[in-house]
Motif scaffolding. Structure first.
Motif, mmCIF file in Angstrom:
data_model
loop_
_atom_site.group_PDB
_atom_site.id
_atom_site.type_symbol
_atom_site.label_atom_id
_atom_site.label_comp_id
_atom_site.label_asym_id
_atom_site.label_seq_id
_atom_site.Cartn_x
_atom_site.Cartn_y
_atom_site.Cartn_z
ATOM 1 N N ILE A 12 -1.326 -5.044 -10.401
ATOM 2 C CA ILE A 12 -0.858 -5.206 -9.022
ATOM 3 C C ILE A 12 -1.994 -4.824 -8.080
ATOM 4 C CG2 ILE A 12 0.838 -4.461 -7.323
ATOM 5 C CD1 ILE A 12 2.720 -3.835 -9.609
ATOM 6 N N LYS A 13 -2.185 -5.642 -7.075
ATOM 7 C CA LYS A 13 -3.241 -5.390 -6.085
ATOM 8 C C LYS A 13 -2.622 -4.822 -4.814
ATOM 9 C CE LYS A 13 -5.875 -9.378 -7.762
ATOM 10 N NZ LYS A 13 -4.848 -9.786 -8.751
ATOM 11 N N VAL A 14 -3.265 -3.823 -4.235
ATOM 12 C CA VAL A 14 -2.875 -3.273 -2.940
ATOM 13 C C VAL A 14 -3.718 -3.987 -1.885
ATOM 14 C CG1 VAL A 14 -2.682 -1.215 -1.509
ATOM 15 C CG2 VAL A 14 -2.287 -1.062 -3.975
ATOM 16 N N VAL A 15 -3.100 -4.871 -1.100
ATOM 17 C CA VAL A 15 -3.837 -5.734 -0.179
ATOM 18 C C VAL A 15 -3.711 -5.312 1.276
ATOM 19 C CG1 VAL A 15 -3.710 -7.715 -1.729
ATOM 20 C CG2 VAL A 15 -1.900 -7.340 -0.072
ATOM 21 N N SER A 16 -2.814 -4.406 1.597
ATOM 22 C CA SER A 16 -2.665 -3.950 2.977
ATOM 23 C C SER A 16 -2.138 -2.533 2.973
ATOM 24 C CB SER A 16 -1.730 -4.870 3.773
ATOM 25 O OG SER A 16 -0.458 -4.942 3.165
ATOM 26 N N ILE A 17 -2.454 -1.786 4.014
ATOM 27 C CA ILE A 17 -2.054 -0.386 4.070
ATOM 28 C C ILE A 17 -1.926 0.038 5.523
ATOM 29 C CG2 ILE A 17 -4.403 0.511 4.006
ATOM 30 C CD1 ILE A 17 -3.350 2.754 2.212
ATOM 31 N N LEU A 25 -4.363 3.781 -4.753
ATOM 32 C CA LEU A 25 -4.766 4.231 -3.434
ATOM 33 C C LEU A 25 -5.865 5.271 -3.622
ATOM 34 C CD1 LEU A 25 -1.489 4.645 -1.322
ATOM 35 C CD2 LEU A 25 -3.040 2.707 -1.461
ATOM 36 N N ALA A 26 -7.047 4.984 -3.068
ATOM 37 C CA ALA A 26 -8.189 5.887 -3.189
ATOM 38 C C ALA A 26 -8.309 6.706 -1.917
ATOM 39 C CB ALA A 26 -9.468 5.095 -3.438
ATOM 40 N N LEU A 27 -8.319 8.044 -2.058
ATOM 41 C CA LEU A 27 -8.407 8.957 -0.944
ATOM 42 C C LEU A 27 -9.835 9.495 -0.845
ATOM 43 C CD1 LEU A 27 -5.289 8.819 -1.460
ATOM 44 C CD2 LEU A 27 -5.199 11.191 -0.623
ATOM 45 N N ALA A 38 2.058 0.786 1.685
ATOM 46 C CA ALA A 38 1.141 -0.164 1.058
ATOM 47 C C ALA A 38 1.866 -1.456 0.741
ATOM 48 C CB ALA A 38 0.551 0.431 -0.219
ATOM 49 N N GLY A 39 1.238 -2.580 1.137
ATOM 50 C CA GLY A 39 1.740 -3.904 0.783
ATOM 51 C C GLY A 39 1.029 -4.410 -0.449
ATOM 52 N N CYS A 40 1.783 -4.881 -1.428
ATOM 53 C CA CYS A 40 1.217 -5.217 -2.737
ATOM 54 C C CYS A 40 1.351 -6.717 -3.006
ATOM 55 C CB CYS A 40 1.914 -4.416 -3.832
ATOM 56 S SG CYS A 40 1.855 -2.624 -3.560
ATOM 57 N N SER A 41 0.676 -7.150 -4.054
ATOM 58 C CA SER A 41 0.648 -8.558 -4.405
ATOM 59 C C SER A 41 1.877 -8.997 -5.192
ATOM 60 C CB SER A 41 -0.613 -8.864 -5.223
ATOM 61 O OG SER A 41 -0.630 -8.090 -6.417
ATOM 62 N N ASP A 42 2.770 -8.072 -5.542
ATOM 63 C CA ASP A 42 3.989 -8.445 -6.267
ATOM 64 C C ASP A 42 5.200 -8.532 -5.358
ATOM 65 O OD1 ASP A 42 4.160 -5.777 -5.675
ATOM 66 O OD2 ASP A 42 4.971 -5.169 -7.630
ATOM 67 N N GLY A 43 4.966 -8.641 -4.045
ATOM 68 C CA GLY A 43 6.070 -8.757 -3.099
ATOM 69 C C GLY A 43 6.787 -7.456 -2.833
ATOM 70 N N THR A 44 6.134 -6.332 -3.066
ATOM 71 C CA THR A 44 6.759 -5.023 -2.897
ATOM 72 C C THR A 44 5.976 -4.209 -1.871
ATOM 73 O OG1 THR A 44 7.484 -5.067 -5.188
ATOM 74 C CG2 THR A 44 7.536 -2.945 -4.085
ATOM 75 N N ILE A 45 6.725 -3.446 -1.072
ATOM 76 C CA ILE A 45 6.142 -2.500 -0.122
ATOM 77 C C ILE A 45 6.477 -1.103 -0.620
ATOM 78 C CG2 ILE A 45 6.075 -1.715 2.266
ATOM 79 C CD1 ILE A 45 7.012 -4.513 3.089
ATOM 80 N N ARG A 46 5.457 -0.313 -0.874
ATOM 81 C CA ARG A 46 5.658 1.015 -1.447
ATOM 82 C C ARG A 46 5.219 2.078 -0.444
ATOM 83 N NH1 ARG A 46 4.217 -2.347 -5.712
ATOM 84 N NH2 ARG A 46 5.549 -2.163 -7.576
ATOM 85 N N VAL A 47 5.956 3.187 -0.444
ATOM 86 C CA VAL A 47 5.665 4.319 0.435
ATOM 87 C C VAL A 47 5.150 5.458 -0.437
ATOM 88 C CG1 VAL A 47 6.589 5.910 2.144
ATOM 89 C CG2 VAL A 47 7.463 3.561 2.035
ATOM 90 N N PHE A 48 3.931 5.930 -0.139
ATOM 91 C CA PHE A 48 3.279 6.980 -0.914
ATOM 92 C C PHE A 48 3.234 8.275 -0.099
ATOM 93 C CE2 PHE A 48 1.707 3.167 -2.867
ATOM 94 C CZ PHE A 48 1.495 3.488 -4.198
ATOM 95 N N GLY A 53 0.541 12.087 -4.319
ATOM 96 C CA GLY A 53 0.424 10.778 -4.948
ATOM 97 C C GLY A 53 1.729 10.183 -5.425
ATOM 98 N N ALA A 54 2.868 10.755 -5.033
ATOM 99 C CA ALA A 54 4.171 10.268 -5.493
ATOM 100 C C ALA A 54 4.590 9.036 -4.699
ATOM 101 C CB ALA A 54 5.218 11.359 -5.357
ATOM 102 N N ILE A 55 5.293 8.112 -5.390
ATOM 103 C CA ILE A 55 5.871 6.933 -4.747
ATOM 104 C C ILE A 55 7.289 7.299 -4.321
ATOM 105 C CG2 ILE A 55 6.526 4.521 -5.020
ATOM 106 C CD1 ILE A 55 4.353 4.242 -7.104
ATOM 107 N N LEU A 56 7.540 7.345 -3.022
ATOM 108 C CA LEU A 56 8.842 7.765 -2.515
ATOM 109 C C LEU A 56 9.824 6.615 -2.442
ATOM 110 C CD1 LEU A 56 7.657 10.132 0.387
ATOM 111 C CD2 LEU A 56 8.113 10.684 -2.016
ATOM 112 N N HIS A 57 9.395 5.452 -2.022
ATOM 113 C CA HIS A 57 10.292 4.316 -1.848
ATOM 114 C C HIS A 57 9.549 3.031 -2.206
ATOM 115 C CE1 HIS A 57 13.204 6.830 0.332
ATOM 116 N NE2 HIS A 57 12.151 7.343 0.950
ATOM 117 N N ALA A 58 10.320 2.035 -2.606
ATOM 118 C CA ALA A 58 9.783 0.706 -2.905
ATOM 119 C C ALA A 58 10.735 -0.334 -2.348
ATOM 120 C CB ALA A 58 9.590 0.517 -4.400
#
Length: 963
Positions: free
Chosen positions: A191-196, A168-170, A206-216, A221-226
């Motif tokens: 892994i590609k970040v394809v939606s946010i 994720l680029a800020l 963030a929606g990713c190409s590995d079927g995972t939704i991650r919360v940043f 920059g911490a990943i809170l949930h996946a």
């Protein structure tokens, strides 16, 4: 009017990748919410960005920022500044003045760069990039909620982009700048970040190409949930093998914090925003879900997929986190790649787009009660121009200009008994111009005699000379553009005067308009000047636009000076008067003084001595501008004696109520017999002034005398109440105007409409028809404006920005069949019954006593009706004849009873329209007089035009999923 119906233009529409609104939601109870500058931006595959104004359902395409070779717009994001209130009792009657936050537009396109666009100039403002991979998605950080501490509220919005390498680029937008800040990295780089989307101001989903939704948490920059979607179970069941990884193509967050995702399995998932667990999964698509959008209150979810479906979901009352599919429709011809919702007072719509290039407007609040509406995929600015004297036409697309020739007039071909194939061979491509560089063509124009072409891009201006060869082809040679002209950069609009001696260039919101003079070679002996070159004078005449009395807080609000962009340029028929119009509705005019100008004419008399003073000002400006290139000035030994000065009455021209869509001059020239507005049978009087004609986005028609700064006397015939209901019901805005004597031919993407300005309205009961000749023009304008507001107010209450309201309680059969005897081999067969004919017959029998004007009466007086009548079937023709016969019998019966009836006097039709041509790319004249035929009336000269259509089904699209 003779029409060449063409579909040969090399103009390819580009698909829609993304749609974004500057204000997706405007609360109806918020103060000054209706004055917010709302704009819609559409990003296309070829790099173009279109700026649309919803205008309470009018949907005007105001500007197109041209892309370039290898460019694409994959995502758009708006950044809206904070609103401010100024307490100034002296300027707004004691009420606070609201300054709307500044609007900034950003885009990405499969590179590691974010681009900010300057909407005032229509070009790139700045770029920023970081040490990361290509950006695939882009989102704007939401504003702080009301009641947030001051330190947090002072922080501006940031941009967050998802990259191809799992980051994720800020980017910071503080201080009206764009700077890269830092990266939020994923554990794996493949892994590609394809939606946010943003759940809160500091939490990004963030929606990713590995079927995972991650919360940043973007603060550290911490990943809170996946959250994991799982395997493609639907694909395994239907196809036999599921995808290895599920791609989360789109994510959205509801106002209550819940998360909605759409993935490559064709499912949407509802996630609890507090526990981050899956609450529901709905299988609504047969292929990937590519886009999602939600309503402002979070009660509706709309999804679009690769199967062309648009699906609506609504929350089940009384059941938390439970949603139900309401319906699905197929409005688009290909994938639904982009969705965006917009809700404001009086409007509630969803815009859908994809590779089929046409934006589709769907009702949201009144879904199921209103029809959808498909906007044109063609540009509002017509990308074609013609040279009537040479029977040439040019069209441009990307970096290419094609030159087409029409050998013979169409009426001559028809008289000779030519076939349709011969008509096709009559038009042929005779030349082509390819522009070097990466920038696409913004505008182009060709001189009336077809001798040269001027092409503009965002970075420069190019000119080419055309010569006809004996073989019928056209040779193209480059005309050298002086450094003084090239240093001005590119232009957004270009126009060549009818005599070919002047070229007008306008760029963005510049306060001055550039005029360059074209020098033709001196005529010599026959054949001696075949290779003579056309030249451009180095000296550039820069004429100043009027300084309008616009409050300073409006210039600092929203889009700033964006409304002052010049969109239309028009020369008078004798090339002595120039007019420009901008998006705000202001019109500026200039007159030409000198040997070829208006010296000693009515312009100086109207100015009462102002002409000399203005001439000095413009002359000084022209000299100062030429000093920038002293070398070029020395070479120009014969400086032009003609000067462009401001029209002394230019300041008195009224401001149009909305943005103009067309601007043109009628054939009227001072000192010549008047054309527009004069009765056909009367003797033409000498025209005292030009006639400047404009059409606004609200379908209002205006005609001015620019030298006298007043409306023309026949302007009352063009009031909204005097125009037919067919014109008032047209939703597409006008794109262009052509003149045929006093007849005005108006065309849009789906209509062709004619108004005869010389024919008085049949009804004399209207207030405008009984107006005295000495009535004040300002009161006329006020009455017309009030009528226009009434009409537009009624129109807004009928729909919410999409299509018309559906008729309630009507059950109209769409298909009725009946069994008839088969004439060939016996037995029976089922045939369709045309319900339209049945309804028309019933209506004609019920309206035998109707004395209104009909099409059959107009056909005898107007040749276009006869041409259209030949295309109708025999059934409709016989019905028209029967109806006319019944009317004639009724008149005869009344006369036999002793009533003395006068024979009806033949009258020219006041208007005519057709919707048979669609969608129309443009209409240009090929000749104003035909040598092979004569007009039925001297007041209506023969007009031959080329009408170019570009249907959507001709767009080359990839294979659809269902194919």
């Amino acid at each position: 009017m003779d029409i060449h119906r063409c579909r040969f233009i090399n103009y390819e529409a580009s698909g829609i990748n993304t749609v974004a609104f500057s204000h997706p939601h405007l609360p109806t109870n918020q103060k000054h919410s209706r004055t917010a500058p709302v704009r819609m931006a559409i990003g296309r595959e070829n790099g173009d960005i279109e700026i649309w104004n919803p205008m309470q359902g009018t949907w005007l395409q105001e500007m197109t920022i041209k892309g370039g070779q290898g460019r694409s717009v994959e995502s758009l994001a708006w950044v809206v500044g904070d609103d401010e209130e100024l307490d100034d009792a002296g300027t707004n009657k004691g009420k606070p003045i609201l300054i709307h936050g500044q609007l900034r537009l950003f885009s990405i396109g499969f590179t590691n760069t974010i681009t900010e666009w300057d909407l005032e100039k229509g070009c790139v403002k700045r770029n920023a990039s970081g040490q990361h991979g290509d950006l695939w998605c882009l989102a704007t950080q939401p504003k702080p909620a009301p009641g947030t501490p001051t330190a947090e509220a002072a922080t501006t919005q940031r941009l967050v982009g998802g990259t191809i390498d799992g980051c994720l680029a800020l980017y910071s937008t503080d201080d009206d700048d764009l700077r890269f800040q830092r990266l939020c990295r994923l554990p794996k780089k493949n892994i590609k970040v394809v939606s946010i989307a943003f759940q809160t101001r500091q939490l990004a989903v963030a929606g990713c190409s590995d079927g995972t939704i991650r919360v940043f948490d973007i603060r550290n920059g911490a990943i809170l949930h996946a959250m994991t979607i799982g395997r493609d179970l639907a694909g395994e069941k239907t196809i036999g093998q599921g995808a290895k990884n599920v791609i989360v193509w789109s994510v959205r967050c509801l106002p209550n914090g819940d998360i909605v995702s759409g993935d490559s399995t064709g499912q949407i998932c509802i996630w609890d925003g507090k526990t981050y667990t899956q609450a529901q999964r709905i299988q609504s698509h047969t292929q990937d879900v590519l886009s999602l959008t939600i309503s402002a209150d979070g009660s509706d979810i709309i999804s679009g997929g690769m199967d062309r479906r648009v699906v609506l979901y609504r929350e089940i009352p009384g059941q938390a986190l439970r949603w139900a599919k309401v319906w699905h429709r197929r409005y688009n011809q290909h994938d639904v790649k982009a969705l965006a919702a917009f809700e404001a007072k009086g409007m509630s719509v969803v815009v859908a787009g994809g590779p089929d290039a046409a934006p589709v407007i769907l009702p949201l609040e009144k879904s199921g009660m209103e029809h959808h509406r498909t906007l044109s995929h063609l540009p509002q600015t017509v990308p074609i121009a013609s040279a009537p004297a040479a029977r040439l036409m040019i069209c441009w697309w990307q970096r290419q200009v094609q030159i087409w020739a029409f050998d013979a007039p169409i009426d001559q071909l028809l008289n000779d008994g030519e076939t349709e194939a011969d008509l096709e061979r009559n038009r042929r491509q005779v030349g082509c111009i390819i522009i070097k560089g990466d920038n696409n063509i913004v505008a182009a124009d060709i001189s009336a005699d077809g001798s040269f072409v001027v092409i503009t891009t965002t970075v420069g201006i190019k000119a080419f000379q055309l010569r006809k060869l004996a073989s019928g082809e056209v040779s193209v040679s480059k005309i050298s553009v002086p450094a003084s002209v090239a240093s001005k950069g590119g232009a957004d609009s270009v126009a060549i005067s009818p005599n070919g001696k002047w070229v007008c260039l306008a760029s963005g919101v510049d306060d001055r308009v550039n005029l360059i003079e074209v020098v033709y070679p001196e005529p010599t002996a026959a054949g001696a000047d075949s290779k003579a070159k056309i030249a451009i004078r180095p000296k550039v005449s820069r004429v100043a636009r009027l300084r309008r009395n616009i409050p300073r807080h409006e210039l600092l609000s929203g889009l700033g000076r964006y409304d002052r962009r010049i969109t239309h340029i028009a020369f008078s028929p004798d090339s002595k008067l120039l007019a420009t119009a901008d998006l705000a509705g202001y019109i500026d005019t200039w007159v030409l003084q000198g040997p070829d100008g208006m010296s000693g004419t009515a312009a100086e008399a109207e100015g009462e001595g102002e002409g000399e003073q203005l001439a000095d000002v413009d002359s000084e400006d022209s000299d100062s501008s030429s000093d920038e290139d002293s070398d070029a000035e020395v070479e120009d030994t014969a400086a032009p004696a003609n000067k462009w000065v401001r029209n002394p009455r230019a300041k008195q021209l009224p401001k149009l109520p909305s943005a103009p869509t067309t601007l043109t001059f009628s054939p009227d020239v001072p000192g010549a017999p008047a054309v527009a507005g004069e009765a056909v049978s009367s003797e033409g009087s000498l025209a005292r002034d030009y006639v400047l004609f404009a059409i606004t986005a609200s379908h209002r028609l205006f005609a001015f005398h620019p030298l006298q700064a007043r409306l023309v006397p026949w302007m009352r015939r063009l009031s909204p109440t005097s125009l037919p209901v067919e014109y008032r019901n047209i939703r597409d805005v006008a794109k262009g105007v052509l003149w045929q004597g006093p007849r005005v031919w108006i065309y849009g993407a789906s209509f062709l409409f004619m108004v005869d300005t010389s024919v008085e309205p049949t009804s004399s009961a209207s207030p405008s028809g009984a107006a005295a000749s000495g009535e004040d023009q300002s009161s006329k304008s006020a009455v017309a404006t009030q009528q226009d507001l009434t009409l537009r107010k009624r129109k807004r209450s009928d729909d919410t920005g999409a299509g018309n309201r559906m008729e309630l309680g009507r059950i109209a059969p769409q298909r009725v069949q009946m069994a008839v005897e088969n004439a060939e081999g016996g037995g029976r067969e089922w045939v369709d019954v045309d319900m339209e004919d049945v309804q028309d017959d019933a209506k004609s029998r019920a309206d035998d006593d109707d004395d209104d004007e009909t099409d059959s009466e107009a056909e005898a007086e107007y040749p276009a009706y006869a041409e259209q009548q030949q295309q109708l079937d025999d059934g409709k023709s016989s019905k028209a004849l029967k109806k006319a016969a019944r009317k004639q019998r009724k008149r005869s019966g009344d006369a036999s009873n002793g009533q003395q009836l006068q024979a009806p006097q033949p009258q020219q039709p006041r208007w005519w329209h057709t919707f048979k041509y669609r969608p129309i790319l443009g209409v240009v004249p090929l000749s104003t007089a035909s040598s092979s035929s004569t007009s039925s009336s001297a007041a209506y000269p023969q007009l031959e035009v080329a009408l170019v259509e570009r249907p959507g089904w001709e767009i080359d699209l990839p294979v659809r999923y269902d194919e």
